[in-house]
Design a protein around this motif. Sequence first.
Motif, PDB file in Angstrom:
ATOM      1  N   GLU A 467     -31.465 -26.066  15.667  1.00  0.00           N
ATOM      2  CA  GLU A 467     -31.154 -25.403  14.401  1.00  0.00           C
ATOM      3  C   GLU A 467     -31.991 -25.989  13.282  1.00  0.00           C
ATOM      4  N   ASN A 468     -32.309 -25.150  12.296  1.00  0.00           N
ATOM      5  CA  ASN A 468     -32.993 -25.607  11.105  1.00  0.00           C
ATOM      6  C   ASN A 468     -31.991 -26.336  10.216  1.00  0.00           C
ATOM      7  N   HIS A 469     -32.213 -27.629  10.000  1.00  0.00           N
ATOM      8  CA  HIS A 469     -31.281 -28.438   9.215  1.00  0.00           C
ATOM      9  C   HIS A 469     -31.878 -28.767   7.851  1.00  0.00           C
ATOM     10  N   PRO A 470     -31.237 -28.352   6.746  1.00  0.00           N
ATOM     11  CA  PRO A 470     -31.721 -28.737   5.407  1.00  0.00           C
ATOM     12  C   PRO A 470     -31.258 -30.145   5.058  1.00  0.00           C
ATOM     13  N   MET A 471     -32.163 -31.101   5.130  1.00  0.00           N
ATOM     14  CA  MET A 471     -31.816 -32.498   4.885  1.00  0.00           C
ATOM     15  C   MET A 471     -32.121 -32.856   3.429  1.00  0.00           C
ATOM     16  N   HIS A 472     -31.123 -33.417   2.771  1.00  0.00           N
ATOM     17  CA  HIS A 472     -31.198 -33.702   1.331  1.00  0.00           C
ATOM     18  C   HIS A 472     -30.976 -35.184   1.085  1.00  0.00           C
ATOM     19  N   GLN A 503     -46.201 -30.793  -0.773  1.00  0.00           N
ATOM     20  CA  GLN A 503     -45.106 -30.257  -1.579  1.00  0.00           C
ATOM     21  C   GLN A 503     -44.099 -31.370  -1.835  1.00  0.00           C
ATOM     22  N   ILE A 504     -43.452 -31.280  -2.991  1.00  0.00           N
ATOM     23  CA  ILE A 504     -42.454 -32.265  -3.400  1.00  0.00           C
ATOM     24  C   ILE A 504     -41.103 -31.568  -3.397  1.00  0.00           C
ATOM     25  N   ARG A 505     -40.130 -32.153  -2.694  1.00  0.00           N
ATOM     26  CA  ARG A 505     -38.811 -31.537  -2.580  1.00  0.00           C
ATOM     27  C   ARG A 505     -37.736 -32.602  -2.678  1.00  0.00           C
ATOM     28  N   ASN A 506     -36.484 -32.163  -2.803  1.00  0.00           N
ATOM     29  CA  ASN A 506     -35.364 -33.063  -2.557  1.00  0.00           C
ATOM     30  C   ASN A 506     -34.527 -32.606  -1.372  1.00  0.00           C
ATOM     31  N   THR A 507     -34.852 -31.423  -0.817  1.00  0.00           N
ATOM     32  CA  THR A 507     -34.182 -30.907   0.374  1.00  0.00           C
ATOM     33  C   THR A 507     -35.231 -30.265   1.271  1.00  0.00           C
ATOM     34  N   ILE A 508     -35.351 -30.743   2.504  1.00  0.00           N
ATOM     35  CA  ILE A 508     -36.353 -30.231   3.433  1.00  0.00           C
ATOM     36  C   ILE A 508     -35.648 -29.487   4.567  1.00  0.00           C
ATOM     37  N   ALA A 509     -36.067 -28.258   4.824  1.00  0.00           N
ATOM     38  CA  ALA A 509     -35.534 -27.484   5.937  1.00  0.00           C
ATOM     39  C   ALA A 509     -36.291 -27.894   7.201  1.00  0.00           C
ATOM     40  N   VAL A 510     -35.708 -28.803   7.973  1.00  0.00           N
ATOM     41  CA  VAL A 510     -36.365 -29.300   9.181  1.00  0.00           C
ATOM     42  C   VAL A 510     -36.428 -28.170  10.203  1.00  0.00           C
ATOM     43  N   PRO A 511     -37.615 -27.815  10.697  1.00  0.00           N
ATOM     44  CA  PRO A 511     -37.756 -26.650  11.582  1.00  0.00           C
ATOM     45  C   PRO A 511     -36.839 -26.716  12.801  1.00  0.00           C
ATOM     46  N   CYS A 532     -27.161 -33.453   5.719  1.00  0.00           N
ATOM     47  CA  CYS A 532     -27.483 -32.045   5.944  1.00  0.00           C
ATOM     48  C   CYS A 532     -26.721 -31.222   4.931  1.00  0.00           C
ATOM     49  N   HIS A 533     -27.404 -30.245   4.315  1.00  0.00           N
ATOM     50  CA  HIS A 533     -26.765 -29.436   3.282  1.00  0.00           C
ATOM     51  C   HIS A 533     -26.048 -28.212   3.842  1.00  0.00           C
ATOM     52  N   LEU A 534     -25.906 -28.124   5.163  1.00  0.00           N
ATOM     53  CA  LEU A 534     -24.951 -27.196   5.755  1.00  0.00           C
ATOM     54  C   LEU A 534     -23.620 -27.940   5.786  1.00  0.00           C
ATOM     55  N   GLY A 541     -20.307 -35.093  10.111  1.00  0.00           N
ATOM     56  CA  GLY A 541     -20.902 -36.428  10.097  1.00  0.00           C
ATOM     57  C   GLY A 541     -22.407 -36.491  10.093  1.00  0.00           C
ATOM     58  N   LEU A 542     -23.096 -35.356   9.795  1.00  0.00           N
ATOM     59  CA  LEU A 542     -24.566 -35.363   9.782  1.00  0.00           C
ATOM     60  C   LEU A 542     -25.025 -35.931   8.434  1.00  0.00           C
ATOM     61  N   ALA A 543     -24.889 -37.255   8.312  1.00  0.00           N
ATOM     62  CA  ALA A 543     -25.183 -37.940   7.056  1.00  0.00           C
ATOM     63  C   ALA A 543     -25.335 -39.427   7.321  1.00  0.00           C
ATOM     64  N   MET A 544     -25.858 -40.116   6.336  1.00  0.00           N
ATOM     65  CA  MET A 544     -25.878 -41.577   6.274  1.00  0.00           C
ATOM     66  C   MET A 544     -26.100 -41.925   4.811  1.00  0.00           C
ATOM     67  N   ALA A 545     -26.247 -43.196   4.503  1.00  0.00           N
ATOM     68  CA  ALA A 545     -26.472 -43.581   3.109  1.00  0.00           C
ATOM     69  C   ALA A 545     -27.494 -44.701   3.038  1.00  0.00           C
ATOM     70  N   PHE A 546     -28.248 -44.696   1.943  1.00  0.00           N
ATOM     71  CA  PHE A 546     -29.169 -45.783   1.615  1.00  0.00           C
ATOM     72  C   PHE A 546     -28.549 -46.642   0.522  1.00  0.00           C
ATOM     73  N   ILE A 547     -28.741 -47.916   0.628  1.00  0.00           N
ATOM     74  CA  ILE A 547     -28.462 -48.811  -0.491  1.00  0.00           C
ATOM     75  C   ILE A 547     -29.789 -49.399  -0.937  1.00  0.00           C
ATOM     76  N   VAL A 548     -30.117 -49.217  -2.207  1.00  0.00           N
ATOM     77  CA  VAL A 548     -31.336 -49.778  -2.779  1.00  0.00           C
ATOM     78  C   VAL A 548     -30.935 -50.959  -3.648  1.00  0.00           C
ATOM     79  N   ASP A 549     -31.441 -52.137  -3.301  1.00  0.00           N
ATOM     80  CA  ASP A 549     -31.100 -53.353  -4.032  1.00  0.00           C
ATOM     81  C   ASP A 549     -31.724 -53.353  -5.421  1.00  0.00           C
ATOM     82  N   ASN A 550     -31.191 -54.182  -6.292  1.00  0.00           N
ATOM     83  CA  ASN A 550     -31.761 -54.356  -7.618  1.00  0.00           C
ATOM     84  C   ASN A 550     -33.160 -54.955  -7.542  1.00  0.00           C
ATOM     85  N   GLY A 551     -33.968 -54.645  -8.565  1.00  0.00           N
ATOM     86  CA  GLY A 551     -35.247 -55.304  -8.718  1.00  0.00           C
ATOM     87  C   GLY A 551     -35.085 -56.641  -9.426  1.00  0.00           C
ATOM     88  N   ASP A 552     -36.174 -57.187  -9.922  1.00  0.00           N
ATOM     89  CA  ASP A 552     -36.169 -58.532 -10.512  1.00  0.00           C
ATOM     90  C   ASP A 552     -36.039 -58.536 -12.030  1.00  0.00           C
TER      91      ASP A 552
END
Length: 568
Positions: A467-472, A503-511, A532-534, A541-552
């Motif tokens: 399936e084509n999954h729109p990943m955001h 191209q620059i996106r925030n949601t990519i429709a993975v073929p 996934c934006h479906l 559960g088609l998700a995960m999360a990033f944690i970005v640490d603080n800079g200096d």
Amino acid sequence: MLKLVYRMHLLFLLVGVLVLLESSLASAAIVEHSFYVKNTIVERLCEKQEITTVNGTLPGPLLRVTEGDTVIVHVFNESPHGMFQKLSAWADGPSYVTQCPIQPKHKYTYKFNATEQEGTLWWHAHSKWLRATVYGGFIIHPRNKGPPYYPFGEYYKEITLILGEWWNANVLDVENQGITTGAPPNISDAYTINGQPGDLYPCSKDKTTKFELVQGKTYLLRIINAALNNEQFFKIANHKMTVVAIDASYTDPYETDVVVSAPGQTVDVLLSADQPVGSYYAAARTYASAPGIPFINTTTTAIFNYVNCSTTLTPKMPKLPPFNDTPTAHKFFTSLTGLTTSPFWEPTILDVDEHMFMAIGLGLVSCGRSPSNCLGPFNQSMAASISNFSFSLPTKMSILEANYYNVEGIFNDTFPNYPLMPFDYTNPNNTNDLNLLLTTKSTTVKRFKYNTTVEIVFQDTGLLAIENHPMHIHCFNFQVLAQGFGNYDPKVDREKFNYDNPQIRNTIAVPTGGWAVVRFRANNPGAWILHCHLDAHLTWGLAMAFIVDNGDTPETTLPPPPEDLPKC
């Protein structure tokens, strides 16, 4: 990316108001809105239905700001999709990721700066399936109104078209029924344009969305796909369109007679009113990429009437692609390139610090009760995962708070860069392999040091269905270097990378049955969900999360949470 966070039983029955304190297209300003979330009774498809709305309308308020403005949204429950939220992670909104749901008779104020972006975004609910009716457009105009106002030149007027989806049911009941039975949830009953199904549906003809065109003029159409679970083909009879922006990022002009969009994506096109005076349908129908998966095979319409056309004319209907026309969808998605001369353009990331390979797709989890009462395949419950990690939201505290206060037991940061068990990802025989289908639930995240450059290969899998999954990815735009079909092969497919003007996106429709490669720079501290934006897949559960640490430096450090941040 601000999104409304609340539960159905926390609704406010208040009169909706929208307050605009100040807005200037010439200089930065403070733009302030009040969102009241409440139950509203509307009539669609011959039935009256109680739905959740913001300020009593469907779609909700269309917000307009200027690049550089400070935006303040008082929500008696959530709020703009795709906003960067620079050092304002507390304003992103997803339940249990950046905050807890807003409690009854309380409000939360989202405050953020609309900087370094221009174009079309949207705001929506990010708690359960409430975004089915809780959504609206969010437009960022350029700060400089002198010529050229936009890189693509001037136009006569703007028209916003929001594609949606409609159920003759309470959407939370639909979602909960699927969760309880373990089976896929019921499909929708109609599609909509600006909240109306259009005159091909029963009891809808007199409320079809209509627009007026002046012959010879050029219009900017802002197309937003707010559908819950369906990608869409969109056409206007006898008219061609020129794509000039996607996800609030400018593109090289691309002429087409069909626009394809996934949930979460926006597409800006120029439309020339260059046809004979008359009446023309704009129509949208599903792009259904997964063979054998049910969907509602109907068409939603709006009408474009030229000034002075006869009121008795029957609108001309466009010929839409077949629902499973993957070649047309792929051609559209892969023909778009970034406009390197546009404001805020950044060169392609060449040096990558972290390489990630994410196998995305459906799966199963143990039913946990009598198999005869579990209606998913193999008498299990439907699930979805990334690299066999099926995401489960915490309930005691949000991920962002737990990370900020160093609270243990809310999440773990062991998400791998590569699947722990590689396999032949797109082999259809995998559908019958329970060793591959079964997954487990966890709240597992990936941690990045500030300013890490990241490459992600999204690989679709043949588990249960290709399936084509729109990943955001929340808070980050990413560069789309390449897309293709089959299993990703770095020895071959890296030769296809577009380093010049991706191209620059925030949601990519993975073929469907394929892959996509994106890159971004993790330069904004906080906790950010990737999903996934479906929404059926997000629920599974088609998700995960990033944690970005603080800079200096103080400028690269997340400020403390606001005093009114909701508590669990």
